[in-house]
Design an enzyme around this catalytic site. Sequence first.
Site, PDB file in Angstrom:
ATOM      1  N   PHE A  65       0.809  -1.224   0.000  1.00  0.00           N
ATOM      2  CA  PHE A  65       0.000   0.000   0.000  1.00  0.00           C
ATOM      3  C   PHE A  65       0.838   1.268   0.000  1.00  0.00           C
ATOM      4  O   PHE A  65       0.365   2.316  -0.442  1.00  0.00           O
ATOM      5  CB  PHE A  65      -1.000   0.006   1.163  1.00  0.00           C
ATOM      6  CG  PHE A  65      -0.446  -0.460   2.474  1.00  0.00           C
ATOM      7  CD1 PHE A  65       0.337   0.374   3.258  1.00  0.00           C
ATOM      8  CD2 PHE A  65      -0.710  -1.742   2.927  1.00  0.00           C
ATOM      9  CE1 PHE A  65       0.846  -0.051   4.472  1.00  0.00           C
ATOM     10  CE2 PHE A  65      -0.211  -2.188   4.142  1.00  0.00           C
ATOM     11  CZ  PHE A  65       0.575  -1.336   4.918  1.00  0.00           C
ATOM     12  N   CYS A  68       1.264   2.848  -3.533  1.00  0.00           N
ATOM     13  CA  CYS A  68       0.135   3.434  -4.275  1.00  0.00           C
ATOM     14  C   CYS A  68      -0.707   4.405  -3.448  1.00  0.00           C
ATOM     15  O   CYS A  68      -1.587   5.071  -3.996  1.00  0.00           O
ATOM     16  CB  CYS A  68      -0.754   2.318  -4.838  1.00  0.00           C
ATOM     17  SG  CYS A  68      -1.406   1.176  -3.606  1.00  0.00           S
ATOM     18  N   HIS A  69      -0.458   4.536  -2.174  1.00  0.00           N
ATOM     19  CA  HIS A  69      -1.287   5.380  -1.298  1.00  0.00           C
ATOM     20  C   HIS A  69      -0.371   6.190  -0.411  1.00  0.00           C
ATOM     21  O   HIS A  69      -0.049   5.763   0.687  1.00  0.00           O
ATOM     22  CB  HIS A  69      -2.211   4.493  -0.467  1.00  0.00           C
ATOM     23  CG  HIS A  69      -3.223   5.239   0.343  1.00  0.00           C
ATOM     24  ND1 HIS A  69      -2.977   5.704   1.611  1.00  0.00           N
ATOM     25  CD2 HIS A  69      -4.492   5.593   0.071  1.00  0.00           C
ATOM     26  CE1 HIS A  69      -4.050   6.297   2.099  1.00  0.00           C
ATOM     27  NE2 HIS A  69      -4.986   6.240   1.174  1.00  0.00           N
ATOM     28  N   PHE A  70       0.085   7.261  -0.785  1.00  0.00           N
ATOM     29  CA  PHE A  70      -0.033   8.013  -2.024  1.00  0.00           C
ATOM     30  C   PHE A  70       1.353   8.164  -2.631  1.00  0.00           C
ATOM     31  O   PHE A  70       2.331   8.170  -1.900  1.00  0.00           O
ATOM     32  CB  PHE A  70      -0.600   9.410  -1.739  1.00  0.00           C
ATOM     33  CG  PHE A  70      -1.954   9.403  -1.115  1.00  0.00           C
ATOM     34  CD1 PHE A  70      -3.085   9.314  -1.914  1.00  0.00           C
ATOM     35  CD2 PHE A  70      -2.115   9.457   0.262  1.00  0.00           C
ATOM     36  CE1 PHE A  70      -4.350   9.328  -1.345  1.00  0.00           C
ATOM     37  CE2 PHE A  70      -3.369   9.462   0.831  1.00  0.00           C
ATOM     38  CZ  PHE A  70      -4.495   9.405   0.040  1.00  0.00           C
ATOM     39  N   VAL A  75       1.366   6.448   3.016  1.00  0.00           N
ATOM     40  CA  VAL A  75       0.692   6.254   4.295  1.00  0.00           C
ATOM     41  C   VAL A  75      -0.210   5.024   4.169  1.00  0.00           C
ATOM     42  O   VAL A  75      -0.811   4.795   3.111  1.00  0.00           O
ATOM     43  CB  VAL A  75      -0.107   7.517   4.702  1.00  0.00           C
ATOM     44  CG1 VAL A  75      -1.177   7.860   3.691  1.00  0.00           C
ATOM     45  CG2 VAL A  75      -0.704   7.378   6.085  1.00  0.00           C
TER      46      VAL A  75
END
Length: 170
Positions: A65, A68-70, A75
């Site tokens: 994650f 891709c976040h962000f 985070v």
Amino acid sequence: MNQSSFTREELLACSRGEMFGPGNSKLPAPNMLMMDRIIEINEDGGSAGKGFIHAELDINPDLWFFDCHFKGDPVMPGCLGLDAMWQLLGFHLAWSGGPGRGRALGVGEVKFTGQILPEHKKVSYFIDMTRVIKRKLFMGVGNGRVEVDGREIYTAKDLKVGLFTDTSTF
């Protein structure tokens, strides 16, 4: 089940359906499995004396994650911490003998007061079961909190999970 702690390998076996029997609750497989171990699980602990769960997730910058976040501002999504609490509530129901497949049914209130970043080391989840219904529908209600490196960052009140022997009309 008398076992009061679980390793990552045992949690992975649960995700494959090898723990509670065919047609019964499973944990998600990676990447959605949001814990590496269950430190403690019991049926009579916690603030209400209805059960307690403590689990952990090791954090490292390579977790899926963060990419891709962000972009440029990595985070862990807060919804993954919330999902982890539902996963643990469902695990508690199956561990205590409940038949059926786990489904999240809701949450009363969620608060986010911090974040999980790639440089953090460990996420800890704590669930206090407040109500366990063992009738036609097995259902658990609990309050949870999430800590990162010892600091509380999320709380959830009235998490609800049910176990369903037939999910065709759910």
